[in-house]
Design a protein around this motif. Sequence first.
Motif, mmCIF file in Angstrom:
data_model
loop_
_atom_site.group_PDB
_atom_site.id
_atom_site.type_symbol
_atom_site.label_atom_id
_atom_site.label_comp_id
_atom_site.label_asym_id
_atom_site.label_seq_id
_atom_site.Cartn_x
_atom_site.Cartn_y
_atom_site.Cartn_z
ATOM 1 N N TYR A 129 0.825 -1.201 0.000
ATOM 2 C CA TYR A 129 0.000 0.000 0.000
ATOM 3 C C TYR A 129 0.864 1.258 0.000
ATOM 4 O O TYR A 129 1.654 1.457 0.895
ATOM 5 C CB TYR A 129 -0.934 -0.009 1.213
ATOM 6 N N GLU A 163 -15.178 11.866 -9.253
ATOM 7 C CA GLU A 163 -14.259 11.558 -8.169
ATOM 8 C C GLU A 163 -14.022 10.059 -8.112
ATOM 9 O O GLU A 163 -14.978 9.271 -8.165
ATOM 10 C CB GLU A 163 -14.838 12.043 -6.826
ATOM 11 N N ASN A 192 -11.925 7.266 -5.605
ATOM 12 C CA ASN A 192 -11.393 7.315 -4.249
ATOM 13 C C ASN A 192 -9.866 7.213 -4.160
ATOM 14 O O ASN A 192 -9.280 7.660 -3.177
ATOM 15 C CB ASN A 192 -12.055 6.245 -3.356
ATOM 16 N N ASP A 199 -8.453 -4.692 -6.210
ATOM 17 C CA ASP A 199 -9.053 -3.571 -5.490
ATOM 18 C C ASP A 199 -10.434 -3.238 -6.043
ATOM 19 O O ASP A 199 -10.906 -3.860 -6.999
ATOM 20 C CB ASP A 199 -8.130 -2.342 -5.650
ATOM 21 N N VAL A 200 -11.070 -2.242 -5.431
ATOM 22 C CA VAL A 200 -12.378 -1.784 -5.896
ATOM 23 C C VAL A 200 -12.290 -0.289 -6.154
ATOM 24 O O VAL A 200 -11.802 0.459 -5.309
ATOM 25 C CB VAL A 200 -13.472 -2.019 -4.822
ATOM 26 N N VAL A 220 -14.043 2.985 -6.093
ATOM 27 C CA VAL A 220 -15.252 3.584 -5.531
ATOM 28 C C VAL A 220 -15.242 5.050 -5.925
ATOM 29 O O VAL A 220 -14.249 5.748 -5.718
ATOM 30 C CB VAL A 220 -15.269 3.442 -3.988
ATOM 31 N N LYS A 225 -17.780 8.632 -7.705
ATOM 32 C CA LYS A 225 -19.090 9.195 -8.009
ATOM 33 C C LYS A 225 -18.988 10.243 -9.095
ATOM 34 O O LYS A 225 -17.945 10.857 -9.311
ATOM 35 C CB LYS A 225 -19.729 9.787 -6.749
ATOM 36 N N TYR A 227 -20.988 13.623 -10.209
ATOM 37 C CA TYR A 227 -21.962 14.612 -9.761
ATOM 38 C C TYR A 227 -22.275 15.572 -10.896
ATOM 39 O O TYR A 227 -21.366 16.147 -11.496
ATOM 40 C CB TYR A 227 -21.385 15.367 -8.552
ATOM 41 N N SER A 253 -26.277 12.540 -8.227
ATOM 42 C CA SER A 253 -24.980 11.913 -7.999
ATOM 43 C C SER A 253 -25.082 10.434 -8.359
ATOM 44 O O SER A 253 -25.942 9.738 -7.848
ATOM 45 C CB SER A 253 -24.628 12.051 -6.518
ATOM 46 N N PRO A 289 -23.275 6.780 -8.248
ATOM 47 C CA PRO A 289 -22.150 6.098 -7.600
ATOM 48 C C PRO A 289 -21.442 5.151 -8.561
ATOM 49 O O PRO A 289 -22.038 4.659 -9.511
ATOM 50 C CB PRO A 289 -22.829 5.310 -6.476
ATOM 51 N N ARG A 292 -18.922 1.677 -8.425
ATOM 52 C CA ARG A 292 -18.270 0.640 -7.633
ATOM 53 C C ARG A 292 -17.821 -0.422 -8.623
ATOM 54 O O ARG A 292 -18.628 -1.194 -9.130
ATOM 55 C CB ARG A 292 -19.225 0.059 -6.596
ATOM 56 N N PHE A 340 -15.280 -3.536 -9.368
ATOM 57 C CA PHE A 340 -14.360 -4.533 -8.817
ATOM 58 C C PHE A 340 -13.344 -4.940 -9.873
ATOM 59 O O PHE A 340 -13.695 -5.450 -10.921
ATOM 60 C CB PHE A 340 -15.144 -5.763 -8.335
#
Lengths: 163, 334
Positions: free
Chosen positions: B155, B177, B179, B187-188, B190, B192, B194, B243, B245, B247, B249
Motif C-alpha cells: 500500500y 471523483e 477514491n 481492489d475496488v 469507488v 461518483k 456529480y 450523484s 455512484p 463501484r 471490482f
Amino acid sequence: MAADAIADTRRLFTKPQNLNDAYGPPSNFLEIDVSNPETVGVGRGRYTTYEVRLKTNLPIFKLKESCVRRRYSDFEWLRAELERESKVVVPPLPGKALFRQLPFRGDDGIFDDSFIEERRQGLEQFLNKVAGHPLAQNERCLHMFLQDESVDKNYTPSKVRQA
Amino acid sequence: MSFFGFGQSADIDIVLSDAETRKKAEHKSEDGRKDKYFLFYDGETVSGKVNVTLKYPGKRLEHNGVKIEFIGQIELYYDRGNHHEFVSLVKDLARPGELTQSQTFDFEFTHVEKPYESYTGQNVKLRYFLRATVSRRMNDISKELDIVVHTLSTYPELNSSIKMEVGIEDCLHIEFEYNKSKYHLKDVIVGKIYFLLVRIKIKHMEIDIIKRETTGTGPNVYHENDTIAKYEIMDGAPVRGESIPIRLFLAGYEMTPTMRDINKKFSVRYYLNLVLIDEEERRYFKQQEITLWRKGDIVRKSMSHQAAIASQRFEGSSNPERSKSQHAEDEDTS
C-alpha cells in the motif's frame, strides 16, 4: 500485512439533491418538429415548404418558441454552412431525388404525397440531430435557420454565445 | 567418431529443485493460450538440475561445453531479431570433453535480480527463462524453461483521490471523483459522478478501463489501446444535483501492474475512461490515468525464506521486523 484484506466499498459522500432540481423541469428541453408541408407556386416554379417549429428552454436559443417555414434548398444551405464553419460531422439530408424531377413519370414526382412524407421525416431527424449538438449550437447559421423569419444567404458567418 | 546420420544426440531436461513446493502462475502466451509456469519473485534463488540423457546408450557424445543461462529479455515484435537482455547470468556445468553416459548437473543462481514483471502483450514480450546448452561443433543442443516473475508492491504511503470538474461550457458540467489514484489488482474503484449542469439529453453513462501499451521511442512511438472493460453505471437522463455512484471490482478483469518505461523499451499504462452518450449517439468522454500495482499474498510458513524477503521489497512503508515476527507467529500456531 493481513490487516487490509477487505476493501472499503461504501459510497462516497454526496450532497443531497435540491428538490427543485430533482422534480423541476429538466434544463435540456428541446423539441423540433417538421410538419405541414405546403406546395406553393404554379407550373415549373412550384416548390414545397415545411413548417419548422421549435420549443426549448436552452439559454443558447434567443426565442423559447419559434415557428418558420423552410424549403429543401434551405436545409441544403444549412448543411453546407455547418460543414464549412464548424467541426461537426454533419448528418446527411434525405435524398435530393433528382430522378423524380424528370418528365413522364407515372406519379406526382417530387410532389407525390408519400415522397413528401418520407422527406419530412428525414428533415425532422436531421434537425433534431443537428440542433442538439453543442458545437452546432454555436453557429449563427443554425439560429438563423431555426428562428429568423427568413434565411439570408448573404449573412456573415459567426459564433453565437450564451443569449 | 560420429557418422553423418548416425551421430549421437541427447535430450536435455531442466528440473527446478523446489518444483514440488513452488507455486505456479498462469500467463497468457502470444497466441492467446494460457499456460502455467513456476512463479518467482525478485531476489529469489533459481536452482535445480540439468539432466542430459544420451539418445543412443553406449555411444559417446563429444561436446564443446555444457552450460546453463538465466536470461531476462525484452522482445519487440517488429524487431524480432534483436533481443534486449537485461539479465544475463551463465554457469558452466562441464568443460569441453565427452559424455560417455547420461549425466545430471546441479546449478544454482543465487539471489537473482528480477527487476521487471513478465509481460506478454500485443507488440512486446518480456520473459525470463533458463537455457541449458550442450555446445557442439556443428549444432548445439539446447532446452529452455520459461518462468514467470511477478513484481510486488505494498500500500503506497501517498494515495490521493482523483477529483475534477470537467465539461463543455454552458452544455454539460460534471464533477467526477475516484477514491484513489493507485489501485491493486484486486481492489475496488469507488467513486461518483456529480452533475452540475445538464443541457444535453444523456441516454446513458459508462466507465471503461483502457490498457495502453507503448513501444518504441522518439518519432517511432506506437500506442496500442485495448478496452479491457466496459461497465455501465447509469441508464437514463440525469438532472442537475444528481450523484451517480461507481463501484467497480477490478478482480474480474485480466490486468497487469502499471509498467513505466521498462528498460526504456515499453510501457503499459491503464486509464479510466468516463463516457457519456446522448440520444443522438454522440459520446462525451474524460480519460484519467490510474496506477495499478500487485499486492503480495500473506506471508505463509510454506513460502521459501527467499520469497519472504522478496515480498518485502516494495515501495512505500514496510517493516521487515514486523513481517519476520509474523513469520514466527505462523510457526508458533502450528
